[in-house]
Write an enzyme that holds these catalytic residues in place. Structure first.
Site, mmCIF file in Angstrom:
data_model
loop_
_atom_site.group_PDB
_atom_site.id
_atom_site.type_symbol
_atom_site.label_atom_id
_atom_site.label_comp_id
_atom_site.label_asym_id
_atom_site.label_seq_id
_atom_site.Cartn_x
_atom_site.Cartn_y
_atom_site.Cartn_z
ATOM 1 N N LYS A 17 -0.203 109.597 27.087
ATOM 2 C CA LYS A 17 -1.304 108.655 26.857
ATOM 3 C C LYS A 17 -1.815 108.000 28.144
ATOM 4 O O LYS A 17 -3.016 107.854 28.324
ATOM 5 C CB LYS A 17 -0.915 107.594 25.827
ATOM 6 C CG LYS A 17 0.230 106.712 26.224
ATOM 7 C CD LYS A 17 0.695 105.830 25.066
ATOM 8 C CE LYS A 17 1.868 104.979 25.465
ATOM 9 N NZ LYS A 17 3.053 105.746 25.870
ATOM 10 N N THR A 39 0.815 95.501 33.380
ATOM 11 C CA THR A 39 1.596 94.447 32.732
ATOM 12 C C THR A 39 3.089 94.560 33.001
ATOM 13 O O THR A 39 3.887 93.898 32.357
ATOM 14 C CB THR A 39 1.352 94.475 31.211
ATOM 15 O OG1 THR A 39 1.621 95.785 30.726
ATOM 16 C CG2 THR A 39 -0.072 94.087 30.874
ATOM 17 N N HIS A 54 3.481 102.645 42.284
ATOM 18 C CA HIS A 54 2.320 102.968 41.446
ATOM 19 C C HIS A 54 1.046 102.273 41.942
ATOM 20 O O HIS A 54 -0.037 102.860 41.877
ATOM 21 C CB HIS A 54 2.600 102.639 39.984
ATOM 22 C CG HIS A 54 3.507 103.642 39.341
ATOM 23 N ND1 HIS A 54 3.061 104.882 38.938
ATOM 24 C CD2 HIS A 54 4.823 103.604 39.071
ATOM 25 C CE1 HIS A 54 4.083 105.562 38.432
ATOM 26 N NE2 HIS A 54 5.160 104.806 38.493
ATOM 27 N N GLU A 67 -2.164 92.791 38.629
ATOM 28 C CA GLU A 67 -0.895 92.593 37.935
ATOM 29 C C GLU A 67 -1.075 91.400 37.006
ATOM 30 O O GLU A 67 -1.352 90.291 37.454
ATOM 31 C CB GLU A 67 0.233 92.334 38.939
ATOM 32 C CG GLU A 67 0.505 93.491 39.874
ATOM 33 C CD GLU A 67 1.041 94.735 39.172
ATOM 34 O OE1 GLU A 67 1.585 94.612 38.055
ATOM 35 O OE2 GLU A 67 0.913 95.826 39.748
#
Length: 191
Positions: A17, A39, A54, A67
């Site tokens: 996803k 999150t 990331h 963030e």
């Protein structure tokens, strides 16, 4: 003018996803600023390294990463007017809200959920395309802990709200997608 996309994507762990959502965001971006609302919470050194890794990957691809583990009431002013927003993921955000300072026991959780909904609607009213990713609601028996039962119930209600609001609702399983709402609209978006 075509309707501003509001896409909700859900699926199990390792369903593909998130990768699919990033592809869709890139396809729809045109000249928009890619904004990734993350999150994750750095509970330990390993998670902190993963978050930084990331972020760096996204930075190299032109993403602005925000963030934002809790409290969506402060999100909207941070989004550029020319953005396309990918929020990954609603599940983590709700878990953060439920398990922080016993919020699951208080009206604070409902206020935070309401603030998140208003933030999503405010961005949509500003014609900012949204792609929201979330995990499936628990598909096993729910443990008898009040926090977990509240979390599962609220996640189900949040998912229902997203499907109602979204122009497109997609479920991912094993890398394959099932479009439950807005199949024609989705195909037009990708042309």
């Amino acid at each position: 003018m075509a309707q501003t996309p509001f896409i909700f994507i859900t699926g199990g762990v390792r369903s593909g996803k998130s990768h699919f959502a990033e592809q869709v965001t890139h396809q729809l971006a045109a000249n928009r600023q890619l904004v990734y609302v993350a999150t994750g919470v750095a509970f330990d050194a390993e998670m902190k390294r993963r978050i930084v890794h990331h972020q760096q990957l996204r930075d190299g691809l032109g993403w602005l990463t925000l963030e934002h583990p809790t409290d969506f009431s402060t999100l909207v002013p941070r989004i550029p007017d020319n953005a396309i927003v990918l929020w990954d993921c609603a599940t983590t955000w709700l878990a953060n809200e439920c398990y922080t300072d016993d919020a699951w026991q208080t009206a604070q959780l409902q206020a935070r959920i309401a603030a998140m909904k208003e933030a999503m609607l405010a961005l949509h009213r500003q014609h900012i395309p949204l792609i929201v990713v979330s995990n499936e609601v628990l598909d096993a028996p729910i443990p008898p802990y009040a926090e977990t039962q509240t979390y599962a119930k609220q996640l189900g209600l949040v998912h229902q709200w997203f499907v109602q609001q979204a122009t497109v609702a997609i479920e991912m399983q094993y890398g394959y997608r099932k479009i439950w709402k807005g199949a024609d609209e989705f195909e037009k978006l990708l042309q």
